[in-house]
Design a protein around this motif. Structure first.
Motif, mmCIF file in Angstrom:
data_model
loop_
_atom_site.group_PDB
_atom_site.id
_atom_site.type_symbol
_atom_site.label_atom_id
_atom_site.label_comp_id
_atom_site.label_asym_id
_atom_site.label_seq_id
_atom_site.Cartn_x
_atom_site.Cartn_y
_atom_site.Cartn_z
ATOM 1 N N UNK A 1 -24.317 73.976 32.984
ATOM 2 C CA UNK A 1 -23.339 73.585 31.966
ATOM 3 C C UNK A 1 -22.133 74.520 31.981
ATOM 4 N N UNK A 2 -20.953 73.946 31.745
ATOM 5 C CA UNK A 2 -19.723 74.728 31.661
ATOM 6 C C UNK A 2 -18.948 74.320 30.410
ATOM 7 N N UNK A 3 -18.404 75.274 29.654
ATOM 8 C CA UNK A 3 -17.476 74.902 28.586
ATOM 9 C C UNK A 3 -16.204 74.362 29.217
ATOM 10 N N UNK A 4 -15.712 73.234 28.744
ATOM 11 C CA UNK A 4 -14.593 72.597 29.436
ATOM 12 C C UNK A 4 -13.544 72.085 28.464
ATOM 13 N N UNK B 1 -18.240 69.491 27.087
ATOM 14 C CA UNK B 1 -19.184 70.264 27.878
ATOM 15 C C UNK B 1 -19.363 69.522 29.195
ATOM 16 N N UNK B 2 -19.145 70.195 30.313
ATOM 17 C CA UNK B 2 -19.380 69.595 31.621
ATOM 18 C C UNK B 2 -20.788 69.949 32.078
ATOM 19 N N UNK C 1 -21.191 79.903 24.647
ATOM 20 C CA UNK C 1 -20.796 80.191 26.029
ATOM 21 C C UNK C 1 -19.502 80.994 26.073
ATOM 22 N N UNK C 2 -18.578 80.682 25.169
ATOM 23 C CA UNK C 2 -17.331 81.448 25.099
ATOM 24 C C UNK C 2 -17.606 82.870 24.610
ATOM 25 N N UNK C 3 -18.532 83.003 23.664
ATOM 26 C CA UNK C 3 -18.944 84.336 23.205
ATOM 27 C C UNK C 3 -19.470 85.159 24.381
ATOM 28 N N UNK C 4 -20.289 84.537 25.190
ATOM 29 C CA UNK C 4 -20.891 85.228 26.329
ATOM 30 C C UNK C 4 -19.838 85.703 27.318
ATOM 31 N N UNK D 1 -18.572 73.525 41.359
ATOM 32 C CA UNK D 1 -18.559 72.863 40.058
ATOM 33 C C UNK D 1 -17.238 73.022 39.341
ATOM 34 N N UNK D 2 -17.332 73.284 38.045
ATOM 35 C CA UNK D 2 -16.114 73.536 37.275
ATOM 36 C C UNK D 2 -15.937 75.025 36.999
ATOM 37 N N UNK D 3 -16.552 75.841 37.846
ATOM 38 C CA UNK D 3 -16.283 77.267 37.745
ATOM 39 C C UNK D 3 -14.811 77.512 38.062
ATOM 40 N N UNK D 4 -14.253 78.519 37.417
ATOM 41 C CA UNK D 4 -12.844 78.823 37.595
ATOM 42 C C UNK D 4 -12.694 79.983 38.563
#
Length: 306
Positions: free
Chosen positions: A33-36, A11-12, A70-73, A285-288
């Protein structure tokens, strides 16, 4: 079907502050927070671009469950191998003066759970499927783990993309993946040689194709652009002049778009990859990458043959 494998997810957690002051209380203005984890990022981008993949990863504890939520979302399909240790959390301090990244060590995963990785792959992956293997390994796991996983997948008739660094990259290459995606630093560490020109990158890339029986090398060069090296052709694309907010995740966005679009042909898939990579640096951030940005940039990508 496309699958991604992330052996050491995290988690980032981004903490936004004005500046760091020694011996003073630092007020955090915002926490995001970002799933990473590189494979997870690839699956997230594939979903963003309208594709379907399954993200396989080792997740544990409350942090692991938060990543699943977060992945579900986001609507990302995943298959979790639950482990008995807490998934790590990386801390990134974003200040007006720059970014500070604190990469936390993970904890050891049991041999039984490592064996489960192969069992899960055997259960859901079929001949002619695509598996993208990306990133680091849990603490204490030998790089040879990647050799065995990739070799086994190849024996099953699976098409394998591999993205790792250092000894993990060297070990994985012995399993004979189809495609690797190093950046400029990773490929130079691999060949133990400094490369200065595009011509040299092409020459060294062709040697690697021959040595490891690779089909393609996807090479990201940061501000110098990117290359696609294969036995049939070598393509190059310059980076676009876009406002850079964060380069984190650009390589994963690049790889995801190429994997998703690979069926439409190498050159066009390479164009999509570059559009996605450029779009990723426009996000904080770590947004893609965002699909609308990718579509807008796609026509601006200029691909030439070297």
């Amino acid at each position: 079907m496309i699958f991604t494998l992330t052996m050491n997810p995290c988690l980032d957690r981004y903490l936004y502050v004005d500046k760091l002051v020694v011996d003073d209380t630092i007020r955090v203005k915002k926490v995001v927070d970002y799933p990473a984890g590189k494979g997870i990022d690839v699956s997230r981008v594939i979903k963003e671009l309208g594709g379907v993949s399954v993200a396989i990863s080792l997740l544990g504890g409350e942090t692991g469950r938060k990543i699943e939520e977060m992945l579900d979302k986001e609507g990302v399909i995943y298959s979790t191998i639950r482990v008995d240790v807490e998934t790590r959390t990386n801390i990134i301090l974003e200040t007006s003066e720059g970014q500070y990244r604190f990469s936390m060590p993970g904890r050891k995963v049991s041999k039984k759970k490592l064996q489960s990785v192969l069992e899960i792959l055997n259960a859901i992956v079929r001949k002619d499927d695509i598996v993208v293997i990306s990133g680091s390994l849990p603490k204490g796991v030998s790089p040879d783990f990647y050799t065995g996983i990739i070799f086994t997948l190849k024996q099953w008739g699976v098409y394998v993309y591999f993205d790792a660094d250092g000894e993990k990259l060297r070990a994985g290459l012995l399993g004979n993946p189809d495609v690797i995606k190093p950046n400029e630093h990773e490929i130079q560490r691999l060949i133990e040689k400094e490369i200065r020109t595009l011509k040299e990158y092409k020459e060294e890339g062709l040697k690697l194709l021959e040595k490891y029986n690779l089909k393609e090398i996807l090479l990201t060069l940061g501000s110098k652009g990117s290359m696609l090296i294969s036995h049939e052709s070598c393509y190059y694309a310059k980076p676009l002049n876009v406002k850079v907010k964060s380069a984190v995740g650009a390589g994963d966005s690049f790889l995801a778009a190429y994997v998703l679009k690979s069926e439409i042909g190498k050159e066009e898939a390479f164009r999509w990859a570059n559009a996605a990579g450029n779009a990723a640096v426009m996000t904080p951030g770590t947004e893609l990458c965002k699909k609308d940005d990718v579509l807008r940039l796609l026509s601006m990508i200029e691909v030439s043959e070297i």
